[in-house]
Design a protein around this motif. Structure first.
Motif, mmCIF file in Angstrom:
data_model
loop_
_atom_site.group_PDB
_atom_site.id
_atom_site.type_symbol
_atom_site.label_atom_id
_atom_site.label_comp_id
_atom_site.label_asym_id
_atom_site.label_seq_id
_atom_site.Cartn_x
_atom_site.Cartn_y
_atom_site.Cartn_z
ATOM 1 N N THR A 65 40.270 61.536 59.674
ATOM 2 C CA THR A 65 40.277 61.039 61.046
ATOM 3 C C THR A 65 41.612 60.383 61.401
ATOM 4 O O THR A 65 41.914 60.202 62.581
ATOM 5 C CB THR A 65 39.122 60.045 61.255
ATOM 6 O OG1 THR A 65 38.912 59.828 62.651
ATOM 7 C CG2 THR A 65 39.403 58.693 60.586
ATOM 8 N N GLY A 66 42.407 60.039 60.396
ATOM 9 C CA GLY A 66 43.745 59.525 60.672
ATOM 10 C C GLY A 66 44.583 60.528 61.453
ATOM 11 O O GLY A 66 45.429 60.136 62.261
ATOM 12 N N MET A 71 47.048 61.951 66.791
ATOM 13 C CA MET A 71 47.132 62.807 67.982
ATOM 14 C C MET A 71 46.820 62.028 69.254
ATOM 15 O O MET A 71 47.458 62.231 70.292
ATOM 16 C CB MET A 71 46.205 64.007 67.808
ATOM 17 C CG MET A 71 46.694 64.963 66.730
ATOM 18 S SD MET A 71 45.624 66.384 66.446
ATOM 19 C CE MET A 71 46.593 67.269 65.205
ATOM 20 N N VAL A 72 45.851 61.130 69.183
ATOM 21 C CA VAL A 72 45.572 60.262 70.321
ATOM 22 C C VAL A 72 46.793 59.398 70.627
ATOM 23 O O VAL A 72 47.186 59.220 71.786
ATOM 24 C CB VAL A 72 44.334 59.393 70.051
ATOM 25 C CG1 VAL A 72 44.197 58.296 71.108
ATOM 26 C CG2 VAL A 72 43.069 60.247 70.019
ATOM 27 N N GLY A 203 41.028 73.272 69.518
ATOM 28 C CA GLY A 203 40.029 72.275 69.151
ATOM 29 C C GLY A 203 40.519 70.850 69.219
ATOM 30 O O GLY A 203 39.715 69.911 69.250
ATOM 31 N N ARG A 204 41.837 70.663 69.260
ATOM 32 C CA ARG A 204 42.406 69.311 69.199
ATOM 33 C C ARG A 204 42.944 68.807 70.533
ATOM 34 O O ARG A 204 43.336 67.649 70.635
ATOM 35 C CB ARG A 204 43.540 69.296 68.166
ATOM 36 C CG ARG A 204 43.085 69.477 66.733
ATOM 37 C CD ARG A 204 42.473 68.220 66.183
ATOM 38 N NE ARG A 204 42.152 68.321 64.771
ATOM 39 C CZ ARG A 204 41.862 67.294 63.983
ATOM 40 N NH1 ARG A 204 41.862 66.069 64.485
ATOM 41 N NH2 ARG A 204 41.568 67.461 62.723
ATOM 42 N N ASP A 206 41.530 67.942 73.090
ATOM 43 C CA ASP A 206 40.760 66.793 73.572
ATOM 44 C C ASP A 206 41.429 65.477 73.205
ATOM 45 O O ASP A 206 41.494 64.545 74.008
ATOM 46 C CB ASP A 206 39.354 66.782 72.957
ATOM 47 C CG ASP A 206 38.650 68.107 73.046
ATOM 48 O OD1 ASP A 206 39.249 69.116 72.634
ATOM 49 O OD2 ASP A 206 37.496 68.145 73.506
ATOM 50 N N GLN A 207 41.908 65.399 71.964
ATOM 51 C CA GLN A 207 42.433 64.134 71.457
ATOM 52 C C GLN A 207 43.744 63.752 72.144
ATOM 53 O O GLN A 207 43.975 62.578 72.451
ATOM 54 C CB GLN A 207 42.580 64.235 69.942
ATOM 55 C CG GLN A 207 41.222 64.396 69.275
ATOM 56 C CD GLN A 207 41.280 64.853 67.834
ATOM 57 O OE1 GLN A 207 42.348 65.100 67.275
ATOM 58 N NE2 GLN A 207 40.114 64.990 67.212
ATOM 59 N N PHE A 208 44.598 64.724 72.411
ATOM 60 C CA PHE A 208 45.825 64.438 73.158
ATOM 61 C C PHE A 208 45.499 64.014 74.585
ATOM 62 O O PHE A 208 46.085 63.058 75.115
ATOM 63 C CB PHE A 208 46.711 65.683 73.178
ATOM 64 C CG PHE A 208 47.256 66.072 71.833
ATOM 65 C CD1 PHE A 208 48.213 65.289 71.203
ATOM 66 C CD2 PHE A 208 46.831 67.225 71.202
ATOM 67 C CE1 PHE A 208 48.727 65.648 69.965
ATOM 68 C CE2 PHE A 208 47.340 67.591 69.971
ATOM 69 C CZ PHE A 208 48.285 66.806 69.349
ATOM 70 N N LEU A 209 44.578 64.746 75.230
ATOM 71 C CA LEU A 209 44.214 64.419 76.607
ATOM 72 C C LEU A 209 43.593 63.033 76.701
ATOM 73 O O LEU A 209 43.882 62.268 77.633
ATOM 74 C CB LEU A 209 43.253 65.461 77.164
ATOM 75 C CG LEU A 209 43.818 66.871 77.396
ATOM 76 C CD1 LEU A 209 42.714 67.819 77.835
ATOM 77 C CD2 LEU A 209 44.940 66.842 78.429
ATOM 78 N N LEU A 210 42.746 62.694 75.749
ATOM 79 C CA LEU A 210 42.114 61.374 75.755
ATOM 80 C C LEU A 210 43.154 60.278 75.511
ATOM 81 O O LEU A 210 43.051 59.180 76.060
ATOM 82 C CB LEU A 210 40.998 61.327 74.711
ATOM 83 C CG LEU A 210 39.748 62.128 75.105
ATOM 84 C CD1 LEU A 210 38.880 62.413 73.882
ATOM 85 C CD2 LEU A 210 38.941 61.393 76.162
ATOM 86 N N GLY A 211 44.163 60.560 74.698
ATOM 87 C CA GLY A 211 45.258 59.612 74.522
ATOM 88 C C GLY A 211 46.028 59.406 75.817
ATOM 89 O O GLY A 211 46.417 58.280 76.146
#
Length: 386
Positions: A65-66, A71-72, A203-204, A206-211
């Motif tokens: 999860t690190g 990415m966030v 798949g990832r 999401d994490q950039f967008l949420l950041g």
């Protein structure tokens, strides 16, 4: 907060980078060293995954999860530095290559040198495009490919957020989730897997967008978040631990359930909440000796991330294992007390000798905000960048 054009510095972000790097080192150390202590040639995720009812232990056992936290943080810090101002695309990409390529190329080329045969043109092409996970010490290279894909689209996403507001990114997030599910359902493979989606930008994202959304909240509601940080930060951290504990108890990593398609979004959401709560609550500069040491560790976190596999491989080959504790406990202590300090020591050398000289070549990539600019009608009134 110190800022030189687009190069915003927030000490709490470096604290979180340090946490992400330490999690990844502990995660790989527990896996690789516990397998070595038990006499197995290698760690096999499908049969050897580590589980615990203790949430603190599952934070380590699911320490992959690190990567999500990194990415966030990427989406967060780029948006804080550039939101509201045009980005010079060429300079932005050049800066990103100066950040990632030098140390990566050194490690990848040295990995090629361990092969008996001379590298082929295809081998060199794979190195240049980050497609080298099979090389020695290359088990983490896949994340660099995902990061580079994000860098290619970030200037467009930043403009979308600036001109259309957070609703545009939320709609994009919903559309990506829907399309991802349709791709999985319509796959021609008889048993479609979620891993290919999870290991790529599909798949990832999401994490950039949420950041980026967390950065928008930080820029626009900093004082409110700072006032709420006393209770928001513990709640956010508890949610993150709870989500990871549930993932571990459900054997999520080795599962190929369709529900796993939503995992990167859930993981990104809890880390985005942790990031915005911690950064707002800690203040821009932080203070005290612990804060400074954490910031220094965060500063070299990229080196820690790329070099820790070499240190762990060395320990697997040459370390002495007393066998007093259970294998997982012994692996954890060996990683914490030996592998992590060695990795940090190596990383300070590689950061100052390889990374820093190229980092000093970066140039500003955001244009100054025009005083004559007026916000888009769908933006909040009065918004003037960061």
């Amino acid at each position: 907060m110190r800022s030189s054009d687009d190069r915003v510095y927030l000490a709490p972000v470096d604290h979180l980078r340090a946490v992400a790097a330490v999690l990844v080192v502990l995660y790989h150390g527990c896996q690789l060293l516990s397998a070595r202590i038990e006499g197995r040639p290698r760690f096999v995720a499908g049969t050897d995954w580590l589980y615990s009812a203790n949430p603190a232990a599952t934070l380590v056992f699911e320490g992959h999860t690190g990567v999500a936290l990194f990415m966030v943080l990427s989406g967060f810090i780029f948006t804080v530095g550039a939101h509201g101002r045009p980005i010079r695309y060429g300079r932005f990409l050049a800066n990103r290559l100066l950040r990632i390529y030098p140390l990566y190329l050194v490690i990848a080329v040295l990995g090629l040198a361990t092969h008996v045969s001379l590298p082929t043109f295809q081998d060199l092409l794979r190195v240049l495009t980050f497609a080298t996970p099979s090389l020695p010490y290359g088990g983490v290279f896949w994340t660099l490919c995902v990061e580079m894909q994000f860098y290619l689209v970030f200037p467009l996403l930043n403009r979308l957020l600036t001109e259309r507001g957070p609703g545009a990114l939320l709609r994009l997030l919903a559309a990506v989730s829907l399309l991802r599910a349709l791709v999985w359902l319509s796959s021609p493979a008889p048993a479609p897997h979620t891993a290919a989606l999870y290991l790529g930008l599909a798949g990832r994202i999401d994490q950039f967008l949420l950041g980026m959304l967390a950065a928008w909240a930080y820029v626009h509601h900093r004082e409110r978040l700072r006032a709420a940080a006393r209770w928001l930060a513990p709640v956010a951290l508890s949610l993150a631990l709870g989500v990871l504990w549930s993932y571990n108890q459900l054997h999520g990593y080795v599962s190929d359930s369709p529900l796993k398609l939503a995992w990167s979004g859930a993981e990104g959401a809890v880390w985005a909440l942790v990031v915005v709560a911690y950064v707002a609550g800690a203040g821009p500069g932080g203070g005290g000796r612990v804060s400074r040491w954490l910031a220094r560790l965060g500063e070299v976190s990229f080196s820690v991330y790329l070099t820790h596999f070499m240190v762990l491989t060395l320990l697997c080959e040459y370390a002495w294992f007393p066998g007093v504790l259970p294998p997982v406990g012994e692996a954890f202590l060996l990683t914490l007390l030996v592998a992590l300090p060695l990795t940090v020591a190596v990383s300070f050398v590689t950061y100052h000798a390889i990374e820093l000289p190229f980092l000093r070549l970066r140039r500003p990539y955001v244009e100054p905000a025009s005083a004559a600019e007026t916000p888009h009608p769908r933006q909040r009134a009065g918004y003037r960048g960061r």
